[in-house]
Design an enzyme around this catalytic site. Structure first.
Site, PDB file in Angstrom:
ATOM      1  N   ASP A  76       0.855  -1.191   0.000  1.00  0.00           N
ATOM      2  CA  ASP A  76       0.000   0.000   0.000  1.00  0.00           C
ATOM      3  C   ASP A  76       0.893   1.243   0.000  1.00  0.00           C
ATOM      4  OD1 ASP A  76      -3.084   0.728   0.662  1.00  0.00           O
ATOM      5  OD2 ASP A  76      -1.728   2.197   1.550  1.00  0.00           O
ATOM      6  N   GLU A 119      -4.700   2.431  -4.238  1.00  0.00           N
ATOM      7  CA  GLU A 119      -3.232   2.432  -4.252  1.00  0.00           C
ATOM      8  C   GLU A 119      -2.666   1.153  -3.641  1.00  0.00           C
ATOM      9  OE1 GLU A 119      -4.436   4.742  -0.478  1.00  0.00           O
ATOM     10  OE2 GLU A 119      -5.240   4.252  -2.454  1.00  0.00           O
TER      11      GLU A 119
END
Length: 209
Positions: A76, A119
């Site tokens: 992440d 993301e």
């Protein structure tokens, strides 16, 4: 006269068959394209979440049958919202695209990379001992942090990445349990300061890769 008619009929039949074959091949190509699009994230070209869930289930079955190691990592990007707020969503998309390209270029053919959402990326390492996967994740973490992406005449600032890792069978025997374990490790990586790799057992890689 009859010969000419037979020849013409044969020619017509060949043309019809040729057209049917061409149409069938075109339909096959279209189906393959649609199937590819359904399995892929359009921005990065990586597998999407839908296809990754299926792949994890398949690889768990294979690993269990062969008693071979299997590692799952969730990556992440750190402070990605702040990045988007600073540079804009187009710049954020450019960064995600470049990271997708980087990940595709750094994994083996057997590894499976996915944009799991926003993301967040996942990497599945089949037939890979844990320490080997950890070493490779540290290298990827370093390369992402050093990535310089050009956009609209400027070089975007780099981002760090937090990583959670889970191992089969120590942390789960199903896709749901393995993903949950890696996700919990990722959460710890975030709360402990980001820019680090945390394993579901609680063993932690050094900060900064």
């Amino acid at each position: 006269n009859m010969t000419r008619k037979l020849t013409a009929a044969k020619g017509t039949l060949v043309n019809v068959m040729t057209e049917q074959i061409a149409l069938a091949l075109s339909n096959i190509r279209l189906q393959e394209k649609l199937r590819y699009q359904a399995d892929r994230d359009p921005l990065t070209g990586l597998f999407n979440r839908r296809s990754m869930d299926k792949v994890i289930a398949r690889e768990i079955r294979h690993a269990a049958g062969r008693a071979s190691p299997l590692c799952l990592a969730i990556l992440d990007l750190d402070h990605f919202k702040r990045f988007n707020d600073t540079f804009g969503h187009q710049a954020g998309d450019a960064l995600l695209h470049q990271i997708g390209t980087l990940l595709k270029g750094r994994v083996r053919d057997r590894d499976i990379v996915c944009r799991y959402g926003g993301e967040e990326f996942t990497i599945l390492f089949p037939d890979t001992p844990f320490l080997d996967a950890l070493h490779r994740l540290k290298d990827l973490q370093k390369e992402i942090r050093e990535l310089h992406v050009p956009h609209n005449g400027q070089i975007l600032e780099s981002v760090s990445v937090s990583v959670g890792v889970a191992i089969l069978p120590e942390h789960g025997h199903t896709p749901e349990s393995l993903i949950a374990a890696a996700d919990a490790a990722l959460y710890r990586a975030k709360t402990e300061g980001r820019n680090r790799i945390v394993v579901a057992t609680g063993l932690k890689a050094p900060a900064g890769g």
